[in-house]
Design an enzyme around this catalytic site. Structure first.
Site, PDB file in Angstrom:
ATOM      1  N   ASP A  34       0.840  -1.203   0.000  1.00  0.00           N
ATOM      2  CA  ASP A  34       0.000   0.000   0.000  1.00  0.00           C
ATOM      3  C   ASP A  34       0.872   1.248   0.000  1.00  0.00           C
ATOM      4  OD1 ASP A  34      -2.050  -1.724   0.224  1.00  0.00           O
ATOM      5  OD2 ASP A  34      -2.964  -0.776   1.989  1.00  0.00           O
ATOM      6  N   ASP A  38       0.689   4.215  -2.596  1.00  0.00           N
ATOM      7  CA  ASP A  38       0.369   5.595  -2.223  1.00  0.00           C
ATOM      8  C   ASP A  38       1.463   6.569  -2.656  1.00  0.00           C
ATOM      9  OD1 ASP A  38      -2.115   4.989  -1.210  1.00  0.00           O
ATOM     10  OD2 ASP A  38      -1.349   4.566   0.799  1.00  0.00           O
ATOM     11  N   SER A  83     -13.527   6.844  -1.293  1.00  0.00           N
ATOM     12  CA  SER A  83     -12.372   6.291  -0.589  1.00  0.00           C
ATOM     13  C   SER A  83     -11.911   7.366   0.399  1.00  0.00           C
ATOM     14  CB  SER A  83     -11.345   5.860  -1.623  1.00  0.00           C
ATOM     15  OG  SER A  83     -10.254   6.681  -1.627  1.00  0.00           O
ATOM     16  N   LEU A  84     -10.804   7.164   1.079  1.00  0.00           N
ATOM     17  CA  LEU A  84     -10.354   8.144   2.067  1.00  0.00           C
ATOM     18  C   LEU A  84      -9.001   8.704   1.657  1.00  0.00           C
ATOM     19  CD1 LEU A  84     -11.118   6.169   5.351  1.00  0.00           C
ATOM     20  CD2 LEU A  84     -12.182   8.325   4.692  1.00  0.00           C
ATOM     21  N   GLU A 114     -11.251   5.732  14.709  1.00  0.00           N
ATOM     22  CA  GLU A 114     -11.641   4.322  14.571  1.00  0.00           C
ATOM     23  C   GLU A 114     -10.473   3.555  13.986  1.00  0.00           C
ATOM     24  OE1 GLU A 114     -15.090   4.029  11.998  1.00  0.00           O
ATOM     25  OE2 GLU A 114     -15.926   5.767  13.026  1.00  0.00           O
ATOM     26  N   LYS A 116      -8.767   1.273  11.218  1.00  0.00           N
ATOM     27  CA  LYS A 116      -9.014   1.099   9.784  1.00  0.00           C
ATOM     28  C   LYS A 116      -8.904  -0.396   9.496  1.00  0.00           C
ATOM     29  CE  LYS A 116      -7.944   3.033   5.275  1.00  0.00           C
ATOM     30  NZ  LYS A 116      -8.034   1.804   4.538  1.00  0.00           N
ATOM     31  N   ASP A 118      -8.723  -3.842   7.793  1.00  0.00           N
ATOM     32  CA  ASP A 118      -8.119  -4.187   6.506  1.00  0.00           C
ATOM     33  C   ASP A 118      -8.866  -5.354   5.868  1.00  0.00           C
ATOM     34  OD1 ASP A 118      -6.437  -3.986   4.408  1.00  0.00           O
ATOM     35  OD2 ASP A 118      -4.679  -4.817   5.412  1.00  0.00           O
ATOM     36  N   ARG A 137     -18.049  -2.107  -3.196  1.00  0.00           N
ATOM     37  CA  ARG A 137     -17.824  -0.717  -3.584  1.00  0.00           C
ATOM     38  C   ARG A 137     -17.808  -0.548  -5.102  1.00  0.00           C
ATOM     39  NH1 ARG A 137     -12.747   2.959  -1.874  1.00  0.00           N
ATOM     40  NH2 ARG A 137     -11.659   1.711  -3.421  1.00  0.00           N
ATOM     41  N   GLU A 174     -16.971  -3.140   6.653  1.00  0.00           N
ATOM     42  CA  GLU A 174     -15.846  -3.868   6.060  1.00  0.00           C
ATOM     43  C   GLU A 174     -16.039  -5.362   6.272  1.00  0.00           C
ATOM     44  OE1 GLU A 174     -13.846  -1.744   4.643  1.00  0.00           O
ATOM     45  OE2 GLU A 174     -11.903  -2.709   4.369  1.00  0.00           O
ATOM     46  N   TYR A 226     -19.101   0.708  10.112  1.00  0.00           N
ATOM     47  CA  TYR A 226     -18.511   1.972  10.554  1.00  0.00           C
ATOM     48  C   TYR A 226     -19.278   3.210  10.087  1.00  0.00           C
ATOM     49  CZ  TYR A 226     -16.364   1.267   5.941  1.00  0.00           C
ATOM     50  OH  TYR A 226     -16.147   1.010   4.624  1.00  0.00           O
ATOM     51  N   LYS A 289     -12.370  10.852  11.895  1.00  0.00           N
ATOM     52  CA  LYS A 289     -13.574  11.452  11.305  1.00  0.00           C
ATOM     53  C   LYS A 289     -14.067  12.588  12.187  1.00  0.00           C
ATOM     54  CE  LYS A 289     -15.108   6.917   9.693  1.00  0.00           C
ATOM     55  NZ  LYS A 289     -16.020   5.802   9.872  1.00  0.00           N
ATOM     56  N   LYS A 313      -2.333   5.928   7.718  1.00  0.00           N
ATOM     57  CA  LYS A 313      -1.968   4.530   7.453  1.00  0.00           C
ATOM     58  C   LYS A 313      -0.621   4.187   8.077  1.00  0.00           C
ATOM     59  CE  LYS A 313      -3.058   2.724   3.574  1.00  0.00           C
ATOM     60  NZ  LYS A 313      -3.673   2.232   2.357  1.00  0.00           N
ATOM     61  N   CYS A 407      19.048 -28.673 -10.176  1.00  0.00           N
ATOM     62  CA  CYS A 407      18.109 -28.865  -9.065  1.00  0.00           C
ATOM     63  C   CYS A 407      18.888 -29.220  -7.788  1.00  0.00           C
ATOM     64  CB  CYS A 407      17.127 -29.984  -9.405  1.00  0.00           C
ATOM     65  SG  CYS A 407      16.030 -30.358  -8.027  1.00  0.00           S
ATOM     66  N   CYS A 410      17.966 -33.049  -6.829  1.00  0.00           N
ATOM     67  CA  CYS A 410      18.291 -34.237  -7.615  1.00  0.00           C
ATOM     68  C   CYS A 410      19.354 -33.975  -8.690  1.00  0.00           C
ATOM     69  CB  CYS A 410      17.018 -34.802  -8.253  1.00  0.00           C
ATOM     70  SG  CYS A 410      16.351 -33.729  -9.535  1.00  0.00           S
ATOM     71  N   CYS A 425      12.309 -27.870 -12.106  1.00  0.00           N
ATOM     72  CA  CYS A 425      13.075 -29.099 -12.296  1.00  0.00           C
ATOM     73  C   CYS A 425      12.200 -30.064 -13.093  1.00  0.00           C
ATOM     74  CB  CYS A 425      13.429 -29.693 -10.934  1.00  0.00           C
ATOM     75  SG  CYS A 425      13.994 -31.395 -11.074  1.00  0.00           S
ATOM     76  N   CYS A 431      12.579 -36.757  -8.534  1.00  0.00           N
ATOM     77  CA  CYS A 431      13.016 -35.641  -7.690  1.00  0.00           C
ATOM     78  C   CYS A 431      12.185 -35.703  -6.391  1.00  0.00           C
ATOM     79  CB  CYS A 431      12.781 -34.336  -8.444  1.00  0.00           C
ATOM     80  SG  CYS A 431      13.256 -32.886  -7.520  1.00  0.00           S
TER      81      CYS A 431
END
Ligand code: IVH
Length: 684
Positions: A34, A38, A83-84, A114, A116, A118, A137, A174, A226, A289, A313, A407, A410, A425, A431
């Site tokens: 994220d 962002d 969105s926020l 509050e 957030k 996830d 959404r 959520e 929320y 908020k 965040k 590998c 083997c 492999c 193997c």
């Protein structure tokens, strides 16, 4: 930067962000954190402000990412689902407070803080105090209707009886999956040879979009709410409206707090940044908020987010440590994964010793050298990853990390297909991890379902030289198993587990193996692990050919005549049966009494597994006979078969293209719609 260069960068960033929106919202498989997302978004915002001539109404800075998939009906939101705005620093939080103070002049105000959550957002529409629609959404304007799925979540009230609730209202919240349920689900997926989800958010979002509500019900989702939307508002305080939602029976988390000023807000944030790891669910920040709903309305929103709220965040947790060595692991299907072995370092509540390096490209991209100081990050993924290298600390004679050519298990030279990121492999037959992988697939829940052999027991039996192929399982004896033990360390997660075979364990293992002899032919066929023969194809082949000998003797043309069997599958089946080791395997399985054909007499066998339950069978199946067989099975197991859907119907068994009116009615009545596999599991 010239305007041309700015335009080029703007276009590049838009394209990148659109791609990441798709990975995050539609595929539920983000490829960057994220924080990285962002950062790109902020850079784009800055350039667009600086060069307004390149404005684009569909830029990711203007529109929210969309989760719309084509499998659901869509419904417009009465009020857009915004969105926020995000922030990662105290200074930006202070700026937000300054903006609010300026906009409100002399009026006093408070904030509600509050967590957030996830997960993935949902709008719940109540009409006449009943849950009428649950909508994702989507693109903010309209979303996917997932009502039947949401109805399976026990914390979403279907009917509201509290006297203070109005007839019609909307609640936003959520959809969540707790860490415990996430781990359970992933363990199950690993046991079944399926790809685990990267984090609880992806698992929740993916689950919400499943087409079978009965599958959703098993995943144990939760819904934290929320936001209450009524017209006009019932309350002037957001904090009190949360309490109201709790009174009406919604799941409201108890951690919200009213804060007098921005410093109190910051205390709340700092508290939860430390405490988050002790919560039973994931959060990725704090939402701040304005409490007064009248003031909220006065401030209004931009096209993308409300002006009266902000999300603080948390950065993905990072640590710096030294790279000691790189090991290469061979997966069950032969794919090679490089893993970094690190000097142990604390990160997010655990001591990290290893990190994933994904593939050869990733090693090249990081330009990784031994003894490098690496920056590792835990972004909700199962194991941490290396995100960067501190090149200033690299010694002059440091050795570059290179990918192996053979590998490690083997010695076979590795291959990499054109356009694929992973090396593999090709030595499928001898193997060791690949042999174990085949046996693990054979015992899996959807195959022979020998649960008592799960959790590392195959590994132990392999290491002791007791099993080399699935048929060996049927020759195991009590004396061979009793007293065996082994300490197993998960190579990636570093968890240590001791397995020891006591009397009860051994009895259970032998019992599980014995009862697998009753598993129907179609699942045995799937268990054999023939490439491209998944569950559905196995069922089609079993229904068509009835037994393994007819299938083995089938020509390419005969195989191609089976509905939905194409060239690749037909070729793969022929190749598999022409291998002498596989022929021997089939003969050994036969000698142990495994079901290698459909037993027609079994269909009259009666059980009471479906007693008191009423079924409607709809849609098309592999063959018309298959549908008939299912109908007979309902009756043979004590169930009742009816033609039309009513409130008395217990289950709808839906094949391909099920009758739309039946499905609609079932959804209205909240009747579970199940697949043929679900049905077979009910009676197995
Ligand atoms: S309020 C207009 N509160 O974060 C109000 N959102 O990035 C908008 N989220 O889409 C949302 N926890 O899915 C709000 N306590 C919380 C939240 C929350 C998680 C999610 C929500 C929203 C996203 C915005």
């Amino acid at each position: 930067m010239t305007p041309e260069q700015a335009q080029e960068r703007i276009e590049f960033l838009r394209k990148e962000l659109h791609k990441h929106n798709y990975h995050y919202y539609v595929l539920n498989q983000p490829i960057i954190s994220d924080y990285e997302y962002d950062r790109l978004l902020k850079e784009l915002e800055m350039l667009e402000n600086q060069y307004p001539q390149f404005h684009d109404p569909s830029s990711p800075t203007v529109r929210v990412g969309s989760d719309i998939s084509n499998e659901f009906e869509q419904r417009p939101h009465r009020f857009p689902m915004l969105s926020l705005a995000n922030t990662y620093s105290y200074e930006e939080l202070q700026e937000f407070d300054n903006r609010i103070a300026r906009a409100l002049g002399h009026r006093s105000y408070r904030y509600v803080c509050e967590l957030k959550y996830d997960g993935t957002s949902i709008s719940l529409i109540y009409e006449n105090r009943r849950l009428a629609y649950a909508v994702t959404r989507g693109d903010g304007e309209k979303g996917d209707v997932v009502t039947a799925n949401v109805k399976t979540i026990p914390t979403v009230p279907l009917i509201i009886s509290h006297p203070s609730a109005p007839d019609d209202f909307e609640v936003r919240g959520e959809i969540m999956l707790s860490r415990k349920q996430f781990e359970r689900l992933n363990q199950e997926r690993i046991d079944n040879g399926e790809e685990p989800f990267a984090n609880p958010r992806n698992a929740a979002a993916g689950t919400l979009k499943l087409l079978k509500s009965s599958e959703v019900a098993k995943r144990k989702l939760d819904c934290f709410v929320y936001y209450l939307l009524t017209e006009p508002p019932l309350e002037t305080s957001h904090f009190r409206s949360l309490q109201l939602l709790g009174d009406w029976g919604f799941h409201v988390q108890p951690y919200s707090e009213l804060c007098e000023n921005i410093d109190k807000v910051y205390d709340f944030i700092q508290h939860w940044e430390k405490e988050r790891e002790n919560l039973p669910f994931d959060i990725d920040g704090v939402v701040v908020k304005l409490d007064d709903i009248t003031l909220q309305q006065q401030l209004g929103s931009t096209a993308k987010s409300p002006r009266w709220a902000i999300a603080y965040k948390f950065k993905a947790e990072q640590a710096i440590t030294r790279l000691l060595s790189v090991s290469f692991q061979v997966g069950r299907t032969g794919t090679i994964t490089p893993v970094a072995n690190l000097e142990p370092v604390p990160l997010g509540g655990t001591i990290v010793k290893r990190a994933s390096l994904h593939n050869a490209d990733q090693i090249a991209l990081l330009d990784l050298h031994f003894d490098d100081y690496v920056i590792i990050e835990k972004g909700g993924e199962i194991i941490p990853k290396i995100v960067d290298v501190d090149r200033s600390k690299r010694t002059a004679n440091a050795q570059k990390v290179t990918f192996i050519a053979n590998c490690p298990e083997c010695g076979t030279p590795l291959l990499r297909n054109e356009g694929e990121a992973r090396h593999y492999c090709p030595n499928e037959k001898s193997c060791p991890p690949q042999i174990k992988g085949k046996i693990e697939h054979f015992i899996g829940r959807k195959a022979m379902n020998i649960e008592s052999l799960g959790e590392g027991k195959v590994e132990l039996l392999f290491d002791k030289g007791l099993i080399r192929n699935p048929a060996d399982l049927y020759e195991l004896t009590f004396d061979q198993l009793y007293g065996l033990e082994k300490v197993i360390e998960d190579p990636v997660l570093g968890k240590v587990k001791k397995i020891s075979f006591k009397e009860k364990t051994v009895e259970n293992i032998l019992k599980g193996i014995e009862s697998s002899k009753q598993v129907p032919f179609e699942r045995v066929l799937f268990a054999l692990g023939i490439r491209y023969v998944g569950e559905t194809v196995a069922r089609k082949l079993a229904t068509h050919f009835k037994n393994i000998d007819a299938l083995r003797q089938a020509s390419y043309e005969e195989l191609m005549q089976v509905p939905e069997i194409g060239e690749i599958i037909a070729r793969s089946v022929i190749d598999w049966f022409s291998d002498s080791d596989n022929q021997l395997l089939v003969e050994r399985l036969r000698s142990h009494g495994i079901q290698l054909g459909i037993d027609d007499t079994k269909q009259t066998q009666i059980s009471n597994a479906l007693a008191g339950k009423t079924f409607v069978i709809t849609g098309s199946y592999a063959t018309p006979q298959r549908r008939k067989e299912l109908e007979e099975l309902v009756v043979a197991h004590g169930g009742k078969l009816v033609d039309s859907v009513s409130s008395k119907t217990s289950y709808i068994v839906a094949g391909e293209n099920p009758g739309p009116s039946k499905i609609q009615k079932a959804q209205q009545l909240g009747i579970l719609i199940i697949t043929e596999t679900d049905f077979l599991q009910m009676i197995s």
